[in-house]
Every structure is written in structure tokens, then in C-alpha cells.
Design a protein around this motif. Structure first.
Motif, PDB file in Angstrom:
ATOM      1  N   VAL A 104      41.708  46.253  43.017  1.00  0.00           N
ATOM      2  CA  VAL A 104      40.813  45.502  42.142  1.00  0.00           C
ATOM      3  C   VAL A 104      41.302  44.061  42.001  1.00  0.00           C
ATOM      4  O   VAL A 104      42.501  43.806  41.915  1.00  0.00           O
ATOM      5  CB  VAL A 104      40.754  46.190  40.755  1.00  0.00           C
ATOM      6  CG1 VAL A 104      39.980  45.345  39.751  1.00  0.00           C
ATOM      7  CG2 VAL A 104      40.157  47.586  40.885  1.00  0.00           C
ATOM      8  N   ASP A 105      40.350  43.122  41.984  1.00  0.00           N
ATOM      9  CA  ASP A 105      40.754  41.733  41.733  1.00  0.00           C
ATOM     10  C   ASP A 105      39.978  41.055  40.606  1.00  0.00           C
ATOM     11  O   ASP A 105      40.292  39.924  40.243  1.00  0.00           O
ATOM     12  CB  ASP A 105      40.676  40.890  43.008  1.00  0.00           C
ATOM     13  CG  ASP A 105      39.277  40.818  43.598  1.00  0.00           C
ATOM     14  OD1 ASP A 105      38.343  41.442  43.044  1.00  0.00           O
ATOM     15  OD2 ASP A 105      39.115  40.129  44.631  1.00  0.00           O
ATOM     16  N   GLN A 106      38.958  41.743  40.041  1.00  0.00           N
ATOM     17  CA  GLN A 106      38.214  41.185  38.917  1.00  0.00           C
ATOM     18  C   GLN A 106      37.868  42.294  37.924  1.00  0.00           C
ATOM     19  O   GLN A 106      37.807  43.478  38.294  1.00  0.00           O
ATOM     20  CB  GLN A 106      36.930  40.494  39.392  1.00  0.00           C
ATOM     21  CG  GLN A 106      37.156  39.152  40.072  1.00  0.00           C
ATOM     22  CD  GLN A 106      37.710  38.097  39.131  1.00  0.00           C
ATOM     23  OE1 GLN A 106      37.416  38.093  37.926  1.00  0.00           O
ATOM     24  NE2 GLN A 106      38.519  37.188  39.665  1.00  0.00           N
ATOM     25  N   LEU A 129      42.504  33.961  32.653  1.00  0.00           N
ATOM     26  CA  LEU A 129      42.251  35.226  33.338  1.00  0.00           C
ATOM     27  C   LEU A 129      41.230  35.053  34.451  1.00  0.00           C
ATOM     28  O   LEU A 129      40.601  36.021  34.867  1.00  0.00           O
ATOM     29  CB  LEU A 129      41.758  36.289  32.354  1.00  0.00           C
ATOM     30  CG  LEU A 129      42.826  37.042  31.568  1.00  0.00           C
ATOM     31  CD1 LEU A 129      42.168  38.006  30.599  1.00  0.00           C
ATOM     32  CD2 LEU A 129      43.759  37.803  32.486  1.00  0.00           C
ATOM     33  N   ALA A 130      41.062  33.819  34.930  1.00  0.00           N
ATOM     34  CA  ALA A 130      40.110  33.598  36.018  1.00  0.00           C
ATOM     35  C   ALA A 130      40.432  34.505  37.203  1.00  0.00           C
ATOM     36  O   ALA A 130      39.531  35.058  37.843  1.00  0.00           O
ATOM     37  CB  ALA A 130      40.134  32.132  36.445  1.00  0.00           C
ATOM     38  N   HIS A 131      41.715  34.651  37.471  1.00  0.00           N
ATOM     39  CA  HIS A 131      42.179  35.534  38.539  1.00  0.00           C
ATOM     40  C   HIS A 131      43.196  36.482  37.910  1.00  0.00           C
ATOM     41  O   HIS A 131      44.398  36.212  37.897  1.00  0.00           O
ATOM     42  CB  HIS A 131      42.775  34.718  39.680  1.00  0.00           C
ATOM     43  CG  HIS A 131      41.814  33.729  40.258  1.00  0.00           C
ATOM     44  ND1 HIS A 131      40.769  34.103  41.066  1.00  0.00           N
ATOM     45  CD2 HIS A 131      41.707  32.374  40.090  1.00  0.00           C
ATOM     46  CE1 HIS A 131      40.070  33.034  41.406  1.00  0.00           C
ATOM     47  NE2 HIS A 131      40.619  31.980  40.827  1.00  0.00           N
ATOM     48  N   PRO A 132      42.739  37.628  37.396  1.00  0.00           N
ATOM     49  CA  PRO A 132      43.571  38.467  36.534  1.00  0.00           C
ATOM     50  C   PRO A 132      44.598  39.338  37.241  1.00  0.00           C
ATOM     51  O   PRO A 132      45.411  39.979  36.579  1.00  0.00           O
ATOM     52  CB  PRO A 132      42.545  39.338  35.807  1.00  0.00           C
ATOM     53  CG  PRO A 132      41.393  39.419  36.762  1.00  0.00           C
ATOM     54  CD  PRO A 132      41.350  38.092  37.451  1.00  0.00           C
ATOM     55  N   CYS A 259      51.793  33.713  37.888  1.00  0.00           N
ATOM     56  CA  CYS A 259      51.712  34.788  36.891  1.00  0.00           C
ATOM     57  C   CYS A 259      52.895  34.758  35.929  1.00  0.00           C
ATOM     58  O   CYS A 259      52.744  35.016  34.726  1.00  0.00           O
ATOM     59  CB  CYS A 259      51.652  36.146  37.570  1.00  0.00           C
ATOM     60  SG  CYS A 259      50.295  36.392  38.738  1.00  0.00           S
ATOM     61  N   ASP A 260      54.087  34.465  36.454  1.00  0.00           N
ATOM     62  CA  ASP A 260      55.296  34.482  35.637  1.00  0.00           C
ATOM     63  C   ASP A 260      55.487  33.211  34.829  1.00  0.00           C
ATOM     64  O   ASP A 260      56.492  33.041  34.144  1.00  0.00           O
ATOM     65  CB  ASP A 260      56.529  34.756  36.504  1.00  0.00           C
ATOM     66  CG  ASP A 260      56.640  33.803  37.690  1.00  0.00           C
ATOM     67  OD1 ASP A 260      55.790  32.890  37.820  1.00  0.00           O
ATOM     68  OD2 ASP A 260      57.568  33.984  38.502  1.00  0.00           O
TER      69      ASP A 260
END
Length: 292
Positions: A104-106, A129-132, A259-260
Motif C-alpha cells: 500500500v502507498d496511499q 502525510l502526502a506520501h504516508p 521519514c526519520d
């Protein structure tokens, strides 16, 4: 370079990791409540691993009562750097068949009864969260799935519903035809949101068990069929997990997707206006930015 520690959140049918060295279950205290269960730690192929059964061993938590904040906080406290979420789902696509996996990507979040953020009054934070999900972890999951012989689909939109009931036919058709969703489940939200707030790389591996209720040849969701498919999926998922340490690696550079570092500019409340009690609860999740 930092040391990798992979956290696996196991969904329905996934209650352990096979082959862990020095495996031990630990109770982890969190200021956000008790996690779903004790947490299993160990080493797999030279990489530190952590396993948390999302619903608890014996499946005691419903999707709505899973303590999502405590789970993510506990993983962060244990030093987890990368989270792989494994969960069962229904499919809205003919080509995404029961037994297949989807990376999953969205997400579309339709949950209504869950605490969705670590932040709030006294310490306000907004993350993107555009790319969660983390593409780097998605790459590792895709390679591991293909090496295992699993039929895997890269990319898909996950409709997160509250549950515990399954969709009505009207809902199923709307999510599929009007909203363009690919799979449906009950547990990836707010999990993905909280992982981003905790600056954890997150990948979602969805195991398809059924066609929801939209499919004219399959009709309504049957829990007995889901359980039968889960058994095979769970075996495949455990085989996939065994391949992840070699693909993710024992050491890692900063995440190329940020992300980090999700909290670098996320906290808006001025230091002298922050609620000390909330800041104390955020020590693991946001200590990197709150203490600088």
C-alpha cells in the motif's frame, strides 16, 4: 549510519516471527497506555527485530480498541527504526485476488472512534502525510515477496474503515467506483499517521483475503473464507519476513524520503507555551526535536 531495528506489526493470523535468535517477550510501559501485548525481541540474520501482535495473542483487540498510540510509542522506545505493518484486507480490484499481497502507498481514513495523534492542546504538531509510506521499505517488501513466490502488487490505496462490521454493498461500490480505492481494511489508520509522527519509516503489506461485497460472483464477505485464506497468507508472510533483514541491512543511512526527520518543522507551539505533562509523554516520540 545508525543501527537498524525492524519492527513487525502482525495483523490477523500473524502472532510470531519464526527463526528469531535470543527471542524473548517483554512488557513495555508507555505513557499512552498498555500496548496490545508483550513485545517479542530477537535477532534474525544479524539484524535486531521486534514483533508486536496488533490484536494481541489470541486476537483480543477489535480494530477500534487496538491501542495504536501505545503500540507505536512502545516500538519507538525499543529503538525501532523501520516498521513493517502486516494486515488482512479486502480487494476492490479483480486483478488483486485473494491470496495476493499489496504494498500500500496511499490511504483514505474513514475511522471515527480512535485517537489519531500524539500531539494536541499544549503541544501542537502537524506532519505531512502526502506520501504516508516509505518507498525504501516498500522496495524491500516487494523484493522479499517476489523472492518468496508471492503474487504482489506494488502500490494501492487502502480505505480504512472503522468496523468491526464489513461494508454494505453500497459502501463497497462507492469505495471501488467513485473513490478509486484498491483495498479495504480496519487497522492501518491511525497506525500510519502515528508512525509518521514518531519519525518511523513505515510500510504497509496488505494480505488480500476476499473481494469485499462488490464482486458479483463472490457476494458478501464470509468470515470462514477469510480465515481459510488467512492461513495460507500467514505462512507466506512469515517467509517474507525472514528475507527482510538481508534486504533492509543491519545499518542504515538517514531515510532518503525524510521519514526519520518528519518533525523537523512540525511543532508549532512555542517552547514556553508547551504543556509540560504532554511534553513528558512525548519523550520517546518527539524527544529528538523537543529536547534540542
Amino acid at each position: 549510519m545508525t543501527k537498524t531495528k525492524i519492527g513487525i506489526i502482525g495483523g490477523s493470523g500473524i502472532y510470531q516471527i519464526d527463526g528469531l535468535q535470543n527471542a524473548a517477550w517483554h512488557q513495555v510501559d508507555s505513557p499512552w497506555g498498555s500496548p496490545s501485548d508483550a513485545i517479542l525481541t530477537g535477532v534474525l540474520a544479524g539484524v535486531d527485530m521486534v514483533f508486536l501482535p496488533r490484536h494481541g495473542r489470541g486476537h483480543v483487540h477489535s480494530p477500534s480498541t487496538v491501542p495504536y498510540r501505545a503500540n507505536i510509542d512502545a516500538l519507538k522506545r525499543l529503538g525501532v527504526t523501520d516498521v513493517i505493518s502486516i494486515s488482512a484486507c479486502g480487494s476492490f480490484r479483480e486483478e488483486m485476488a485473494p491470496g495476493d499481497f499489496v504494498i500500500v502507498d496511499q490511504f483514505i481514513d474513514r475511522t471515527i472512534a480512535r485517537e489519531k495523534s500524539f500531539f494536541g492542546s499544549g503541544c501542537v504538531g502537524h506532519v505531512s502525510l502526502a506520501h504516508p509510506t516509505c518507498p525504501r521499505l516498500g522496495d524491500a517488501c516487494e523484493t522479499a515477496a517476489r523472492d518468496t513466490g508471492i503474487t504482489v502488487h506494488r502500490g494501492g490505496t487502502y480505505l480504512a474503515m472503522e468496523g468491526p462490521q464489513f461494508s454494505t454493498l453500497a459502501e463497497s461500490r462507492m469505495y471501488r467506483e467513485s473513490w478509486g480505492c484498491d483495498v479495504i481494511g480496519m487497522t492501518n489508520m491511525p497506525e500510519a499517521k502515528l508512525a509518521r509522527e514518531a519519525e518511523l519509516c513505515y510500510a504497509s503489506l496488505a494480505m488480500i483475503t476476499d473481494y469485499d461485497s462488490w464482486h458479483p460472483d463472490h457476494g458478501e464477505v464470509d468470515i470462514s473464507d477469510i480465515i481459510a485464506t488467512l492461513t495460507g497468507n500467514a505462512d507466506n508472510a512469515r517467509s517474507l519476513v525472514r528475507r527482510l533483514p538481508a534486504l533492509v541491512g543491519a545499518e542504515r543511512q538517514p531515510c532518503p524520503h525524510g521519514c526519520d526527520r518528519a518533525l523537523d518543522h512540525a511543532i508549532l507551539t512555542a517552547p514556553d507555551a508547551r504543556d509540560p505533562a504532554l511534553v513528558a509523554r512525548l519523550d520517546a516520540v518527539a524527544g529528538r526535536v523537543l529536547n534540542r
